[in-house]
Design an enzyme around this catalytic site. Structure first.
Site: not given
Length: 309
Positions: A109, A111, A166, A274
């Site tokens: 992804s 993010s 993250k 995100s």
């Protein structure tokens, strides 16, 4: 899912294979090999007795090589034991390396753009924040703690079967505020330096790009983040009722959270694209998988290979 482990449930598969091949290897070393040795000794004794008898009767017997052939045939491992014994040390080594040292993941992804792109294969340091038992992810030996600015892999608090990645924005005790797409940590505004706009390769959209500089133990750590024009600071309607929700104060265009002990506040570098701690809450220490350290391959863009800031 924000992150894809290589081969999905590979750790569990490796563990099961290691146990099965390990049991077979142990049985062969301590049981089957001894049984084969006894059978070989008995066959050799019988052969020697027969040869001696024939020799005593005046019959010439050519036993050259026959004795070694009999011994080898009785000591030979069955195919299933031979293969299991050969694979066991390899499987065990891979399991140990992957469970305690480094684990590969693939980024599916956007993010964490621009730090990590879709298709990046990354390597995660499993011992950076302590030694954890594989499968159950329980810490048994403490080494260090996540720091602001670390890119961290963790189990998604709402579904422990999913791995997320993250950036650590807040550590235990920090007060994190986010207003007008700008962070403040412990009451001090985070420094932002404008950069050239970023063009998303997958979507023909330009994003505002900044260098964000976080304070870490008297030093600073810089990384790039993106903002998208036209998108709100965050969508208040999608904020969930997560554990320690009372530690956060949300309004239409601002929020402030005090990070609870034993938890971390995480955000993606692609800030307006995100799903992170703003929406589903804090990451407990028990969910930590490891620290992302390097992009080791991107088949669509080999120039991506290198360390992760």
């Amino acid at each position: 899912m924000d992150l894809q482990p290589i081969l999905g449930k590979f750790a569990l598969i490796l563990f099961v294979l290691m146990i099965i091949t390990g049991i077979i290897w142990c049985l062969d070393v301590f049981v089957f090999a001894k049984q084969r040795r006894r059978a070989a000794d008995a066959a050799l004794a019988e052969f020697d007795a027969r040869t001696n008898k024939l020799t005593a009767e005046g019959i010439k017997v050519d036993s050259t090589g026959k004795r070694a052939e009999i011994e080898a045939s009785h000591l030979r491992q069955p195919t299933w034991i031979e293969y299991s014994g050969s694979f066991f040390p390899i499987i065990a080594m891979v399991f140990v390396l992957r469970s305690f040292l480094w684990e590969p993941f693939k980024i599916p992804s956007s993010s964490m753009v621009p730090t990590l792109l879709v298709g990046d294969f990354i390597l995660v340091n499993k011992y950076a924040y302590g030694i954890r038992l594989p499968i159950i992810n329980k810490k048994v030996f403490d080494i260090g703690d996540p720091q602001r600015g670390d890119v961290m892999v963790f189990k998604y608090p709402k579904d422990m079967s999913q791995d997320y990645i993250k950036r650590v924005i807040g550590v235990p005790g920090d007060t994190i505020s986010y207003e007008n797409k700008r962070l403040s940590v412990n009451g001090k505004p985070v420094a932002y330096t404008p950069m050239d706009d970023y063009l998303d390769d997958q979507h023909p959209v330009y994003h505002k790009q900044f260098t964000e500089t976080l304070a870490v133990d008297g030093a600073t750590r810089a990384h790039q983040i993106l903002n998208t024009d036209g998108k709100r600071v965050f969508d208040l309607g999608t904020v969930e009722n997560f554990p320690h929700r009372e530690a956060c104060d949300y309004s239409y265009d601002k929020f402030t959270c005090i990070v609870p002990e034993g938890n971390y506040f995480m955000m993606g570098d692609n800030r307006d694209n995100s799903a992170d701690s703003r929406y589903w809450g804090f990451v407990p220490d028990k969910n930590i998988v490891g620290k992302a350290i390097v992009v080791w391959m991107n088949f669509g863009n080999p120039k991506r290979i290198g360390g992760i800031q």
